[in-house]
Design an enzyme around this catalytic site. Structure first.
Site, PDB file in Angstrom:
ATOM      1  N   SER A  61     -16.737  -2.558  -9.744  1.00  0.00           N
ATOM      2  CA  SER A  61     -17.590  -1.864  -9.010  1.00  0.00           C
ATOM      3  C   SER A  61     -18.910  -1.827  -9.815  1.00  0.00           C
ATOM      4  CB  SER A  61     -17.056  -0.278  -8.927  1.00  0.00           C
ATOM      5  OG  SER A  61     -18.035   0.625  -8.671  1.00  0.00           O
ATOM      6  N   ASP A  87       0.958  -1.152  -0.064  1.00  0.00           N
ATOM      7  CA  ASP A  87       0.084  -0.060   0.119  1.00  0.00           C
ATOM      8  C   ASP A  87       0.782   1.139   0.246  1.00  0.00           C
ATOM      9  OD1 ASP A  87      -1.917   2.252   0.832  1.00  0.00           O
ATOM     10  OD2 ASP A  87      -3.200   0.337   1.037  1.00  0.00           O
ATOM     11  N   TYR A 113     -13.219   7.845 -12.600  1.00  0.00           N
ATOM     12  CA  TYR A 113     -13.136   6.814 -11.663  1.00  0.00           C
ATOM     13  C   TYR A 113     -13.664   5.414 -12.464  1.00  0.00           C
ATOM     14  CZ  TYR A 113     -14.192   3.524  -8.094  1.00  0.00           C
ATOM     15  OH  TYR A 113     -14.344   2.261  -7.451  1.00  0.00           O
ATOM     16  N   LYS A 154     -12.359   1.605 -14.142  1.00  0.00           N
ATOM     17  CA  LYS A 154     -12.760  -0.027 -13.706  1.00  0.00           C
ATOM     18  C   LYS A 154     -13.222  -0.417 -14.995  1.00  0.00           C
ATOM     19  CE  LYS A 154     -12.270   0.381  -9.257  1.00  0.00           C
ATOM     20  NZ  LYS A 154     -11.078  -0.126  -8.702  1.00  0.00           N
ATOM     21  N   PHE A 204     -29.741  13.982  -0.236  1.00  0.00           N
ATOM     22  CA  PHE A 204     -29.588  14.455  -1.465  1.00  0.00           C
ATOM     23  C   PHE A 204     -30.903  14.168  -2.274  1.00  0.00           C
ATOM     24  CE2 PHE A 204     -24.732  14.012  -1.078  1.00  0.00           C
ATOM     25  CZ  PHE A 204     -24.622  15.198  -0.437  1.00  0.00           C
ATOM     26  N   ARG A 225     -30.040   1.810  -2.923  1.00  0.00           N
ATOM     27  CA  ARG A 225     -28.777   1.350  -3.172  1.00  0.00           C
ATOM     28  C   ARG A 225     -28.989  -0.114  -2.513  1.00  0.00           C
ATOM     29  NH1 ARG A 225     -28.825   5.089  -5.940  1.00  0.00           N
ATOM     30  NH2 ARG A 225     -27.482   6.353  -6.336  1.00  0.00           N
ATOM     31  N   PHE A 269     -21.343  -3.394  -4.696  1.00  0.00           N
ATOM     32  CA  PHE A 269     -22.185  -2.746  -4.758  1.00  0.00           C
ATOM     33  C   PHE A 269     -21.919  -1.656  -3.778  1.00  0.00           C
ATOM     34  CE2 PHE A 269     -25.107  -3.518  -8.314  1.00  0.00           C
ATOM     35  CZ  PHE A 269     -24.387  -4.339  -8.842  1.00  0.00           C
ATOM     36  N   LEU A 294      -7.386   4.784  -6.405  1.00  0.00           N
ATOM     37  CA  LEU A 294      -8.208   5.802  -6.196  1.00  0.00           C
ATOM     38  C   LEU A 294      -9.649   5.798  -6.370  1.00  0.00           C
ATOM     39  CD1 LEU A 294      -5.667   8.625  -7.333  1.00  0.00           C
ATOM     40  CD2 LEU A 294      -5.931   7.717  -5.052  1.00  0.00           C
ATOM     41  N   GLY A 336     -25.558  13.368 -10.911  1.00  0.00           N
ATOM     42  CA  GLY A 336     -24.948  12.114 -11.366  1.00  0.00           C
ATOM     43  C   GLY A 336     -25.695  10.577 -10.586  1.00  0.00           C
TER      44      GLY A 336
HETATM   45  P1  NAD Z   1      -9.599   2.945   0.140  1.00  0.00           P
HETATM   46  O1  NAD Z   1      -9.196   4.205  -0.497  1.00  0.00           O
HETATM   47  O2  NAD Z   1      -9.961   2.804   1.633  1.00  0.00           O
HETATM   48  O3  NAD Z   1      -8.437   1.719  -0.212  1.00  0.00           O
HETATM   49  C1  NAD Z   1      -7.809   1.835  -1.322  1.00  0.00           C
HETATM   50  C2  NAD Z   1      -6.347   1.549  -1.036  1.00  0.00           C
HETATM   51  O4  NAD Z   1      -5.471   1.559  -2.017  1.00  0.00           O
HETATM   52  C3  NAD Z   1      -5.683   2.677   0.116  1.00  0.00           C
HETATM   53  O5  NAD Z   1      -5.252   2.171   1.172  1.00  0.00           O
HETATM   54  C4  NAD Z   1      -4.734   3.625  -0.857  1.00  0.00           C
HETATM   55  O6  NAD Z   1      -3.716   4.052  -0.024  1.00  0.00           O
HETATM   56  C5  NAD Z   1      -4.346   2.289  -1.878  1.00  0.00           C
HETATM   57  N1  NAD Z   1      -3.722   2.543  -3.023  1.00  0.00           N
HETATM   58  C6  NAD Z   1      -4.269   3.677  -4.071  1.00  0.00           C
HETATM   59  N2  NAD Z   1      -3.494   3.741  -4.935  1.00  0.00           N
HETATM   60  C7  NAD Z   1      -2.177   2.932  -4.743  1.00  0.00           C
HETATM   61  C8  NAD Z   1      -1.210   2.646  -5.505  1.00  0.00           C
HETATM   62  N3  NAD Z   1      -1.102   3.239  -6.866  1.00  0.00           N
HETATM   63  N4  NAD Z   1      -0.234   1.933  -4.920  1.00  0.00           N
HETATM   64  C9  NAD Z   1      -0.494   1.282  -3.646  1.00  0.00           C
HETATM   65  N5  NAD Z   1      -1.470   1.645  -3.072  1.00  0.00           N
HETATM   66  C10 NAD Z   1      -2.398   2.261  -3.331  1.00  0.00           C
HETATM   67  O7  NAD Z   1     -10.937   2.435  -0.623  1.00  0.00           O
HETATM   68  P2  NAD Z   1     -11.693   1.270  -0.534  1.00  0.00           P
HETATM   69  O8  NAD Z   1     -13.117   1.750  -0.378  1.00  0.00           O
HETATM   70  O9  NAD Z   1     -10.980   0.100   0.363  1.00  0.00           O
HETATM   71  O10 NAD Z   1     -11.760   0.449  -1.852  1.00  0.00           O
HETATM   72  C11 NAD Z   1     -11.068  -0.666  -2.471  1.00  0.00           C
HETATM   73  C12 NAD Z   1     -11.397  -0.827  -4.024  1.00  0.00           C
HETATM   74  O11 NAD Z   1     -12.655  -1.033  -4.000  1.00  0.00           O
HETATM   75  C13 NAD Z   1     -10.802   0.273  -4.674  1.00  0.00           C
HETATM   76  O12 NAD Z   1     -10.375  -0.334  -5.953  1.00  0.00           O
HETATM   77  C14 NAD Z   1     -12.388   0.636  -4.978  1.00  0.00           C
HETATM   78  O13 NAD Z   1     -12.352   1.348  -6.522  1.00  0.00           O
HETATM   79  C15 NAD Z   1     -13.181  -0.233  -4.920  1.00  0.00           C
HETATM   80  N6  NAD Z   1     -14.541  -0.088  -4.666  1.00  0.00           N
HETATM   81  C16 NAD Z   1     -14.809   0.838  -3.623  1.00  0.00           C
HETATM   82  C17 NAD Z   1     -16.204   0.906  -3.409  1.00  0.00           C
HETATM   83  C18 NAD Z   1     -16.698   1.583  -1.882  1.00  0.00           C
HETATM   84  O14 NAD Z   1     -17.752   2.008  -1.990  1.00  0.00           O
HETATM   85  N7  NAD Z   1     -15.815   1.711  -1.137  1.00  0.00           N
HETATM   86  C19 NAD Z   1     -17.307   0.464  -4.034  1.00  0.00           C
HETATM   87  C20 NAD Z   1     -16.686  -0.467  -5.299  1.00  0.00           C
HETATM   88  C21 NAD Z   1     -15.322  -0.592  -5.524  1.00  0.00           C
HETATM   89  C1  WQD Z   2     -25.422   6.434  -1.350  1.00  0.00           C
HETATM   90  C2  WQD Z   2     -26.642   7.216  -1.354  1.00  0.00           C
HETATM   91  C3  WQD Z   2     -26.778   9.640  -2.240  1.00  0.00           C
HETATM   92  C4  WQD Z   2     -24.161  11.013   1.156  1.00  0.00           C
HETATM   93  C5  WQD Z   2     -20.764   5.435  -4.625  1.00  0.00           C
HETATM   94  C6  WQD Z   2     -19.964   5.482  -5.833  1.00  0.00           C
HETATM   95  C7  WQD Z   2     -19.957   4.034  -6.564  1.00  0.00           C
HETATM   96  C8  WQD Z   2     -19.279   3.188  -5.573  1.00  0.00           C
HETATM   97  C9  WQD Z   2     -19.795   3.363  -4.117  1.00  0.00           C
HETATM   98  C10 WQD Z   2     -16.986   2.700  -5.853  1.00  0.00           C
HETATM   99  C11 WQD Z   2     -27.040   8.196  -2.646  1.00  0.00           C
HETATM  100  C12 WQD Z   2     -27.192   9.473  -0.751  1.00  0.00           C
HETATM  101  C13 WQD Z   2     -24.999  10.371   0.446  1.00  0.00           C
HETATM  102  C14 WQD Z   2     -24.878  12.065   1.678  1.00  0.00           C
HETATM  103  C15 WQD Z   2     -26.944  11.567   0.801  1.00  0.00           C
HETATM  104  N1  WQD Z   2     -17.826   3.284  -5.248  1.00  0.00           N
HETATM  105  N2  WQD Z   2     -26.481  10.320   0.067  1.00  0.00           N
HETATM  106  N3  WQD Z   2     -26.128  12.388   1.716  1.00  0.00           N
HETATM  107  O1  WQD Z   2     -23.168   6.967  -4.794  1.00  0.00           O
HETATM  108  O2  WQD Z   2     -24.407   4.770  -4.350  1.00  0.00           O
HETATM  109  O3  WQD Z   2     -21.909   4.904  -4.781  1.00  0.00           O
HETATM  110  O4  WQD Z   2     -19.865   4.494  -3.597  1.00  0.00           O
HETATM  111  O5  WQD Z   2     -17.080   2.288  -6.712  1.00  0.00           O
HETATM  112  O6  WQD Z   2     -19.309   4.026  -7.640  1.00  0.00           O
HETATM  113  O7  WQD Z   2     -20.714   6.386  -6.774  1.00  0.00           O
HETATM  114  O8  WQD Z   2     -22.742   5.803  -2.523  1.00  0.00           O
HETATM  115  O9  WQD Z   2     -22.771   6.533  -0.215  1.00  0.00           O
HETATM  116  O10 WQD Z   2     -22.194   8.247  -2.016  1.00  0.00           O
HETATM  117  O11 WQD Z   2     -24.457   7.346  -1.497  1.00  0.00           O
HETATM  118  O12 WQD Z   2     -28.360  11.563   0.705  1.00  0.00           O
HETATM  119  O13 WQD Z   2     -24.432  13.047   2.548  1.00  0.00           O
HETATM  120  O14 WQD Z   2     -26.687   8.276  -0.295  1.00  0.00           O
HETATM  121  O15 WQD Z   2     -27.368  10.533  -2.963  1.00  0.00           O
HETATM  122  O16 WQD Z   2     -28.443   7.889  -2.928  1.00  0.00           O
HETATM  123  P1  WQD Z   2     -23.336   5.913  -4.133  1.00  0.00           P
HETATM  124  P2  WQD Z   2     -23.043   7.210  -1.418  1.00  0.00           P
END
Ligand code: NAD
Ligand code: WQD
Length: 343
Positions: A124, A31, A149, A153, A218, A231, A178, A83, A295
């Site tokens: 995602s 990391d 972003y 993916k 929102f 969601r 999700f 990211l 969005g």
């Molecule tokens: P996070 O930011 O907590 O974790 C990502 C980690 O990757 C961090 O620790 C960051 O420091 C590290 N990182 C980023 N770029 C790097 C690089 N170039 N080299 C080494 N380390 C690096 O995010 P998260 O919520 O744990 O998400 C993890 C994965 O899941 C991501 O790929 C994200 O796109 C995907 N994802 C997250 C969600 C969500 O809602 N959290 C939803 C769908 C997909």
């Molecule tokens: C959930 C719902 C907001 C904050 C995002 C990324 C998606 C994925 C997961 C990585 C929505 C509402 C939120 C607030 C609110 N990430 N909301 N007030 O947008 O479904 O998904 O995270 O891949 O790509 O877009 O998740 O938690 O931001 O929002 O009303 O202060 O909560 O409008 O309806 P989202 P979220």
């Protein structure tokens, strides 16, 4: 087996380490800490009782990554590092394309050079774009995400599909998450966003703990049952288990690249989530109705049957579990992890 977890210090990565260790795997974390904190590893060691090597490295550092693989101790990779802030990716597209794509190229190059070809990738639900019918199904095309972003993916999914098509040694899982929320029930690890949270659950948790004045919902004029967006929230520990199930499955299946949705298949509205969080905290939380966030889609959830049938995986934890575990983490760690600690 030894499993390299990229992004293992982050929210989902840290939770994913736990079932991997519990299954007997030796886990190594790589990391850069661009969005995380080394303190998480001490917490993981408390939870698992295992020593978890942590290598501070940006995946784009090709020489550094080669040194990690040169130890010969990597059998498979769970590639979580990226990211992930949708809004920020619109204002900093190059940073997102560079980090997420070049980090993946660098990783795939190192894996290929060292003969490591089993990979689980964090994708995602955002890859389904605006037009996919609900519930989302894995075979839907075309995948067109609406943010830079999300495009990273979609592009990485395509790249991995082509890699597996060209070289039959590769066994790749594309996991389409999700909405992951919740925290490990120990209260030792959880989501710790930098700055103002973009996402609903960490925002709610910070309102409950007194770090934010109120939640802004929102929009309440969507075509849903209560007017707020819906969601498919899943507990991060169920998601973590999904990585172990996927790793086992790709190693048992024919080579290739395949996508699985990881979600519950159930939709929960913002208002329902607020009420569930209030149950966890034990009192009402302040909120206001604000304008829609640009969005946002009104409602989406997944069809999880492929993951259930092929991975033997099911997201069974409830929305109340998600809220109770988030609240335990947030109330015990009101400011999140301690400031950057050197491991
Ligand atoms: P996070 O930011 O907590 O974790 C990502 C980690 O990757 C961090 O620790 C960051 O420091 C590290 N990182 C980023 N770029 C790097 C690089 N170039 N080299 C080494 N380390 C690096 O995010 P998260 O919520 O744990 O998400 C993890 C994965 O899941 C991501 O790929 C994200 O796109 C995907 N994802 C997250 C969600 C969500 O809602 N959290 C939803 C769908 C997909
Ligand atoms: C959930 C719902 C907001 C904050 C995002 C990324 C998606 C994925 C997961 C990585 C929505 C509402 C939120 C607030 C609110 N990430 N909301 N007030 O947008 O479904 O998904 O995270 O891949 O790509 O877009 O998740 O938690 O931001 O929002 O009303 O202060 O909560 O409008 O309806 P989202 P979220």
């Amino acid at each position: 087996m030894s499993v390299l977890v990229t992004g293992g210090a982050g929210y989902i990565g840290s939770h994913t380490v736990i079932p991997l260790v519990a299954a007997g795997h030796e886990v190594v974390i790589v990391d850069s800490f661009v969005n995380s904190n080394a303190a998480v590893v001490d917490r993981l060691e408390q939870i698992t009782g295992a020593t978890i090597p942590l290598i501070e490295l940006d995946l784009r550092d090709r020489e550094g990554l080669d040194r990690v693989f040169a130890t010969g101790d990597v059998d498979a990779v769970v590639h979580i590092a990226a990211l992930k802030a949708v809004g920020e990716s619109t204002s900093k597209p190059l940073e997102y394309y560079e980090n997420n794509l070049d980090g993946t190229f660098s990783l795939l190059g190192a894996m290929a050079r060292h003969g490591v070809t089993d990979l689980v990738f964090s994708s995602s639900a955002t890859v389904y774009g605006e037009d996919a019918p609900v519930p989302y199904q894995e075979d839907y095309e075309p995948l067109v995400a609406s943010s830079p972003y999300g495009q990273t993916k979609v592009m990485i999914e395509r790249i991995l599909t082509d890699v597996a098509h060209a070289d039959p040694r590769w066994r790749i899982a594309l996991l389409r998450y999700f909405n992951p929320v919740g925290a490990h029930p120990s209260g030792l690890i959880g989501e710790d966003p930098q700055g103002v949270p973009n996402n609903l659950m960490p925002f709610l948790a910070q309102v409950a703990v007194g770090r934010r004045e109120k939640l802004t919902i929102f929009g309440d004029d969507y075509p849903t049952a209560d007017g707020t967006c819906e969601r498919d929230y899943l507990h991060v520990d169920d998601l973590a288990d999904g990585h172990l199930a996927a790793l086992d499955a790709v190693r048992a299946r024919d080579p290739g690249c395949r996508a699985w949705n990881l979600g519950t298949g159930q939709a929960t509205s913002v208002m329902q989530m607020l009420r569930a969080f209030e149950r966890a905290v034990g009192h009402e939380l302040p909120y206001e109705i604000g304008p829609r966030r640009p969005g946002d889609l009104p409602a989406f959830w997944c069809d999880p049957t492929r993951a259930e049938a092929e991975l033997g995986w099911h997201a069974g934890r409830t929305v109340d579990d998600m809220c109770a575990d988030t609240w335990r983490w947030q109330s015990r760690n009101p400011e999140g992890y301690p400031e950057q600690v050197t491991h």
